[in-house]
Design a protein around this motif. Structure first.
Motif, mmCIF file in Angstrom:
data_model
loop_
_atom_site.group_PDB
_atom_site.id
_atom_site.type_symbol
_atom_site.label_atom_id
_atom_site.label_comp_id
_atom_site.label_asym_id
_atom_site.label_seq_id
_atom_site.Cartn_x
_atom_site.Cartn_y
_atom_site.Cartn_z
ATOM 1 N N LEU A 104 0.832 -1.205 0.000
ATOM 2 C CA LEU A 104 0.000 0.000 0.000
ATOM 3 C C LEU A 104 0.868 1.257 0.000
ATOM 4 N N ALA A 105 1.853 1.307 0.893
ATOM 5 C CA ALA A 105 2.721 2.487 0.948
ATOM 6 C C ALA A 105 3.427 2.703 -0.391
ATOM 7 N N TYR A 106 3.891 1.615 -1.010
ATOM 8 C CA TYR A 106 4.567 1.745 -2.302
ATOM 9 C C TYR A 106 3.607 2.311 -3.347
ATOM 10 N N ARG A 107 2.394 1.790 -3.400
ATOM 11 C CA ARG A 107 1.420 2.253 -4.399
ATOM 12 C C ARG A 107 1.089 3.726 -4.222
ATOM 13 N N VAL A 108 1.049 4.177 -2.983
ATOM 14 C CA VAL A 108 0.766 5.584 -2.724
ATOM 15 C C VAL A 108 1.923 6.462 -3.210
ATOM 16 N N PRO A 112 4.548 1.249 -10.211
ATOM 17 C CA PRO A 112 5.461 0.102 -10.229
ATOM 18 C C PRO A 112 6.711 0.383 -11.062
ATOM 19 N N GLY A 113 7.876 0.069 -10.482
ATOM 20 C CA GLY A 113 9.150 0.239 -11.168
ATOM 21 C C GLY A 113 9.766 1.607 -11.031
ATOM 22 N N GLU A 114 9.079 2.566 -10.387
ATOM 23 C CA GLU A 114 9.581 3.935 -10.331
ATOM 24 C C GLU A 114 10.559 4.204 -9.204
ATOM 25 N N GLY A 115 10.536 3.389 -8.158
ATOM 26 C CA GLY A 115 11.393 3.657 -7.018
ATOM 27 C C GLY A 115 11.467 2.463 -6.093
ATOM 28 N N HIS A 116 12.093 2.679 -4.958
ATOM 29 C CA HIS A 116 12.220 1.656 -3.919
ATOM 30 C C HIS A 116 11.617 2.200 -2.627
ATOM 31 N N LEU A 117 11.228 1.280 -1.756
ATOM 32 C CA LEU A 117 10.626 1.666 -0.487
ATOM 33 C C LEU A 117 11.279 0.898 0.651
ATOM 34 N N VAL A 118 11.629 1.622 1.708
ATOM 35 C CA VAL A 118 12.040 1.000 2.966
ATOM 36 C C VAL A 118 11.082 1.483 4.035
ATOM 37 N N SER A 119 10.394 0.547 4.648
ATOM 38 C CA SER A 119 9.438 0.872 5.693
ATOM 39 C C SER A 119 9.986 0.395 7.026
ATOM 40 N N ALA A 120 10.029 1.297 7.989
ATOM 41 C CA ALA A 120 10.616 0.990 9.298
ATOM 42 C C ALA A 120 9.640 1.399 10.386
ATOM 43 N N GLY A 121 8.904 0.416 10.879
ATOM 44 C CA GLY A 121 8.003 0.629 11.996
ATOM 45 C C GLY A 121 8.320 -0.394 13.060
ATOM 46 N N THR A 122 7.311 -1.159 13.470
ATOM 47 C CA THR A 122 7.565 -2.267 14.384
ATOM 48 C C THR A 122 8.572 -3.230 13.779
ATOM 49 N N GLY A 123 8.421 -3.493 12.468
ATOM 50 C CA GLY A 123 9.397 -4.263 11.698
ATOM 51 C C GLY A 123 10.072 -3.359 10.687
ATOM 52 N N ALA A 124 10.968 -3.920 9.885
ATOM 53 C CA ALA A 124 11.641 -3.145 8.845
ATOM 54 C C ALA A 124 11.825 -4.017 7.615
#
Length: 300
Positions: A104-108, A112-124
């Motif tokens: 979901l965060a990536y789609r927002v 697709p294919g435009e960038g990378h996402l690193v999500s860091a909350g409870t997990g990473a």
């Protein structure tokens, strides 16, 4: 076309939701308790139901569509979770899109294919979604294996460091400030209470201890500051792996760990050579807008 569109971003520590109208204007925002879509640990279902009910009690009607990102979600759980959504929010399965909260965060943020996402909350976790629908995942294998850079890993590293110092010296020495913050949040410095929290299986409660580390760091505790710097290095590592494996593209960093202290973002930026982005975006509202646009396309 009237009606409303709901977006939810539900992680292990907390949930956010937003509602927009048919013109895309935000009409409501709110928060709820965190939950997991895994429905594996005792209490998972009750926490998810409680989160849905809190959101459902705040919604205007009627709902045309909803897009919900859930920590730990897999398509095999759609029917089970859709039934909970229908019961708590009155949104039928036909108007519901469920996905992993990282997707979901990536789609927002990206097509697709435009960038990378690193999500860091409870997990990473690091992710790249390709135009063909496939996904590259790095990290994010849970606290027992590798969630380095996450709130949970920061918290456990702090607890580990405190007990090592206590074992070696018989007191916390220059880590006394960190100890005070961590044990205050736990509610006790008794080993039985600490053990109950750490081994109780509640990732959200463990991850929340990272707030105590951030408070200690703000007060000048050198160990706490070092833990946040290490988290930044670990998150930058995920970004650099994505660049190496999936292309020289910008890397967006999101999640609660980024809000703990400027030290985290500064450390990431120092190791990403200008490719790090720190978007100020409301993922829940972005989800609501995606739900609205998808509904409008289908209605044309």
């Amino acid at each position: 076309m009237g009606g409303f569109f709901l977006g939810c971003d539900i992680g292990g520590t907390g949930a956010r939701f937003a509602v927009v109208d048919a013109a895309g204007n935000p009409v409501r925002r709110g928060t709820a308790s965190g939950a997991s879509a895994l429905l594996a640990a005792p209490g998972d279902r009750a926490r998810l139901e409680a989160s849905f009910k809190r959101i459902g009690a705040s919604l205007p009607h009627p709902h045309n569509a909803a897009m919900i990102g859930l920590s730990g979600y897999g398509p095999e759980a759609f029917d089970d979770i859709a039934a909970l959504v229908m019961q708590a929010m009155g949104i039928a399965a036909g108007g519901l899109t469920l996905m992993d909260d990282i997707e979901l965060a990536y789609r927002v943020l990206f097509a697709p294919g435009e960038g990378h996402l690193v999500s860091a909350g409870t997990g990473a976790i690091g992710s790249h979604f390709r135009p063909d629908g496939s996904r590259l995942r790095v990290g994010g294998r849970g606290l027992m294996i590798d969630d380095a850079g996450s709130g949970g890993s920061i918290a456990l590293a702090a607890v580990r460091a405190l007990y090592r110092r206590l074992d070696e010296d018989g007191d916390y020495g220059d880590m006394a400030g960190l100890a005070a913050q961590v044990f205050e949040m736990i509610g006790s410095d008794d080993w039985a209470e600490v053990k109950r929290l750490v081994y109780g299986g509640d990732r959200g409660r463990i991850g929340a201890l990272s707030l105590a580390v951030a408070t200690a760091a703000d007060a000048g505790d050198p160990c706490a500051q070092g833990l946040l710097e290490e988290a930044g290095r670990e998150l930058a590592r995920l970004g650099n792996i994505l660049i190496f494996r999936a292309g020289d593209l910008p890397v967006a960093f999101v999640g609660g760990v980024l809000r703990l202290s400027p030290v985290v973002g500064e450390t990431i930026a120092a190791h990403l050579d200008g490719r790090a982005l720190f978007p100020e975006v409301d993922i829940a509202e972005g989800a609501a807008q995606l739900a609205r646009r998808a509904f409008q396309r289908q209605s044309e």
